[in-house]
Design a protein around this motif. Structure first.
Motif: not given
Ligand code: GTP
Ligand code: MG
Lengths: 298, 418
Positions: B57-63, B68-70
């Motif tokens: 979960d590497g995206l800002r929004a995911e954290r 998980t978003i994508d």
């Protein structure tokens, strides 16, 4: 049985041909770094015996390792491809942006302006990049066909679905796509290809003696653009580069690997990622790469 | 070495990303700086333990949201196999990203939370995995640590899943009780579940038999690019580049070109490795023919006695993926099928699938975001295709919205119902 490397090559070659068939004006980014070298060799193989049907483009920060520029020019001549250079210095001279200043100035982020200006100037609608998903956590999320809006921005929250091997490159005038044909390659796959296909790389990828100094726990090479500060002492060490980018933000690693086989042996037991070991720019923040990519970076 | 492409699916928070983190961690595939990074982030947030889901979960929004978003791709290898992992999101809003990650998978891991059992998203993802024809499935009953590693819980969820899945087209299904958080049965056998006699997840991934998954019978070669060098040293070279979608092409084979119906013989096969005598499914090659035929991108090579179906009126299962606009009957979309572009419209929704019970709802006039239905599609020119179950390449297509450019739907072509 399918060899893993061969199926990576098949996938990459297919993507490169697909873009050549579907887009009006593609271009391939070429920095002289190992990933872009491998990508270019895949393009040559994709169209052989024809010439590669698009130019390559180097976004030149002016802060280069001399060996890499020499290698770049030699390679485009040997592979018979057309080279376009987008110059960060020229963008600065034209007043498109101000040069980075201060003791730790790096032109790395400035490349985005030059890149987007060059894409516009040449009306490129698809730009191949040699990014790999194993490099970094934001890249791990990116599509092979990555849509960019009229401002060159990536929006990770609205990526298009990408199924099977069917790619959707539809875009409005002024928008473009970044294409990542070697998304699924790892650092080790790159080196395996270099070994199996006997690919020439800039000499700085192999161990050599060089004047370096320690900064942020990394070995930085002394150069006209990179000078030690007070308290940083210069020494000569046996080093090589795992990645090659702008000289102000790419560090060397201690290594005695002088052959491809030795580099592969070293890479397969590495305990630190390639960017973690060598890139000052990724240490900025938790999402340094994501933020730069949103603004149009590679 | 062989490569296995697998995807983790299942409902939100059932532990997909944690499982990937655990798999990488226990197989020693995590680098020190990656570990330091997720340790630091976990500590800063005040977690009691290192949150392994941060690895993917590497995206800002995911954290920010803890979900998980994508889809994230990860790579690792053991001495037996190399793996591509697609860690998919569980949230219903991001189903199209899950489809993205699962469409190419050889195997899907469906996670089920031991406390909640099979829920709607488990059913939706299992249905999608079955429609996408993912050949192998592993159902991981996760968070066994939270149910005292109770065998009855595991058995009950297995029965629950089996009764639902009996109506799906799933060929190879394996059940595993695990704890992604604690590591039970992921890489090493669990001491907490002596009652379980199967193998660990990693052992299963290393050994699942995939060699028979490709279609090696029906020769299909969609022409992608014509290579015609304008150079003095190769004046007569004319090659048809593409990726083998099915069957094996050999030098000397008779082939037929569609749509023209003209025939010729293969005189040579070029590849990124140089000339070859035969080309297998998945390989990117250039085919040379004995005769100078007019062949362009979008044409297909096959054997004269084994042709794909050809039609302008098709039946397909359609997954609607555009959140901005539902499927409109008789609206024109761009159809992308193999290397061919056509335009097409859906004239009829035969039925829509109710995800919860797989009932077929009729009298439907549109498909909304995340809905799945069987439709009739008309195209401006004939498509050369196979039933999706016979061939995932020649049996699949996407619909592109011509005004927004969005990938609006994923389609799987099926034989018309008799
Ligand atoms: N006790 C326990 N908790 C777990 C286990 N696996 C995952 N969790 C927890 O469940 C929560 C969700 O885990 P994730 O891995 O983010 O779930 P996910 O399935 O990836 O969620 P999405 O990707 O958003 O759909 C986290 O707080 C994990 O620590 C397990 O085996 N046992
Ligand atoms: Mg997740």
């Amino acid at each position: 049985m399918k060899s893993a490397l061969r199926s990576l090559i098949d996938e990459s070659v297919t993507i490169i041909r697909e873009v050549a068939a579907e887009f009006e004006r593609p271009a391939m980014l070429f920095s002289g770094g190992k990933d872009s070298v491998v990508m270019l060799h895949l393009a040559v193989r994709a169209f052989s015996p024809s010439r590669v049907p698009f130019p390559v483009m180097h976004i030149d920060t002016g802060h280069n390792f001399a060996e890499v520029i020499e290698f770049r020019d030699r390679t485009v001549r040997a592979l018979d491809v057309q080279l376009i250079v987008g110059s960060v210095q020229a963008s600065i001279d034209a007043g498109r942006m101000q040069d980075a200043t201060g003791p730790r100035a790096s032109r790395n982020p400035l490349q985005t302006v030059t890149l987007l200006d060059s894409i516009k100037e040449h009306k490129f609608d698809a730009v191949f990049g040699g990014a790999r998903r194993d490099e970094e956590r934001a890249r791990a999320k990116e599509r092979v066909y990555s849509h960019r809006d009229a401002f060159g921005q990536w929006d990770p929250k609205t990526q298009r679905p990408e199924l099977w091997g069917i790619y959707n490159g539809r875009h409005k005038p002024g928008e473009h796509f970044r294409i990542f044909p070697i998304s699924n390659w790892t650092e080790l796959d790159i080196w395996q290809f270099v070994a199996d296909y006997n690919i020439d790389l800039p000499s700085i990828y192999y161990a050599h003696r060089r004047e370096v100094f320690r900064r942020d726990n990394m070995w930085m090479a002394v150069s006209p653009f990179m000078k030690p500060e007070e308290g940083e002492t210069v020494s000569e060490e046996l080093v090589r580069f795992r990645t090659v980018g702008d000289a102000t933000c790419t560090a060397a690693i201690e290594s005695s690997a002088t052959t491809i086989e030795q580099v592969i042996a070293e890479t397969s037991v590495a305990r630190i990622t390639e960017r973690g070991a060598t890139r000052a720019d990724d240490r900025i923040s938790e999402a340094g790469m994501e933020d730069r990519k949103k603004l149009g970076y590679f | 070495m062989e490569r296995l492409h697998f995807a983790t699916v299942g409902s939100v928070d059932d532990g997909k990303s944690t499982l990937i983190g655990r798999l990488l961690y226990d197989s020693k595939s995590i680098f020190e700086d990656q570990l330091e990074h997720i340790e630091a982030v976990s500590k800063r947030r005040g977690d009691d333990y290192v949150d392994l889901s941060l690895l993917t979960d590497g995206l800002r929004a995911e954290r920010e949201q803890g979900i998980t978003i994508d889809v994230a791709y990860r790579y690792f290898a053991t001495p037996k196999r190399s793996f591509i992992i697609a860690d998919c999101p569980g949230h219903i809003q991001y189903t199209r990203n899950m489809i993205t990650g699962a469409s190419n998978a050889d195997l899907a891991i469906v996670l089920v939370d031991a406390r909640t059992g099979v829920v709607e998203q488990t059913r939706r993802h299992s249905l999608l995995v079955s429609l996408l024809g993912v050949p192998h499935l592993v159902i991981c009953v996760n968070k066994m640590d939270l149910v005292d590693y109770d065998v009855d819980v595991f058995n009950k969820i297995r029965d629950e899943f089996e009764s639902f899945a009996s109506r799906l087209d799933l060929r190879d299904v394996t059940f595993l009780p695990i704890s992604a958080l604690a590591g039970d049965n992921v890489v090493s056998r669990s001491a907490n579940m002596p009652w379980f006699e199967g193998s660990t997840l990693l052992h299963h991934l290393e050994n699942v038999y995939t060699a028979s998954d490709d279609n090696r019978i029906d020769t299909r070669f969609p022409v992608q690019y014509v290579i015609r060098p304008q150079r003095a040293d190769t004046p007569d070279y004319r090659g048809y580049a593409g990726r083998v979608a099915g069957g094996v092409l050999r030098v000397g084979d008779d082939i037929m070109v569609l749509p023209s119906g003209l025939t010729s013989t293969i005189t040579g096969i070029d590849s990124p490795d140089g000339p070859m005598t035969q080309a297998e499914p998945g390989q990117a090659v250039t085919i040379l023919l004995a005769d100078d035929l007019s062949i362009t991108r979008g044409d297909m090579l096959c054997r004269p006695n084994n042709r794909p179906r050809a039609s302008q009126e098709l039946e397909a299962m359609l997954c609607w993926m555009d959140d901005a606009a539902p499927l409109q009957l008789d609206k024109i979309y761009t159809v992308k099928h193999t290397t061919k572009l056509a335009r097409g419209k859906v004239s009829n929704v035969l039925y829509r699938l109710d995800i919860s019970n797989l009932h077929r709802e009729t009298e439907i006039k549109e498909l909304k975001f995340n809905e799945i239905g069987r439709v009739t599609l008309h195209t401006t020119s004939p498509l050369f295709f196979d039933d999706y179950h016979q061939n995932r390449t020649t049996g699949s297509f996407i619909l592109v919205d011509e005004s927004s450019g969005q990938t609006a739907a994923a389609g799987m072509l099926l034989s018309p119902r008799s």
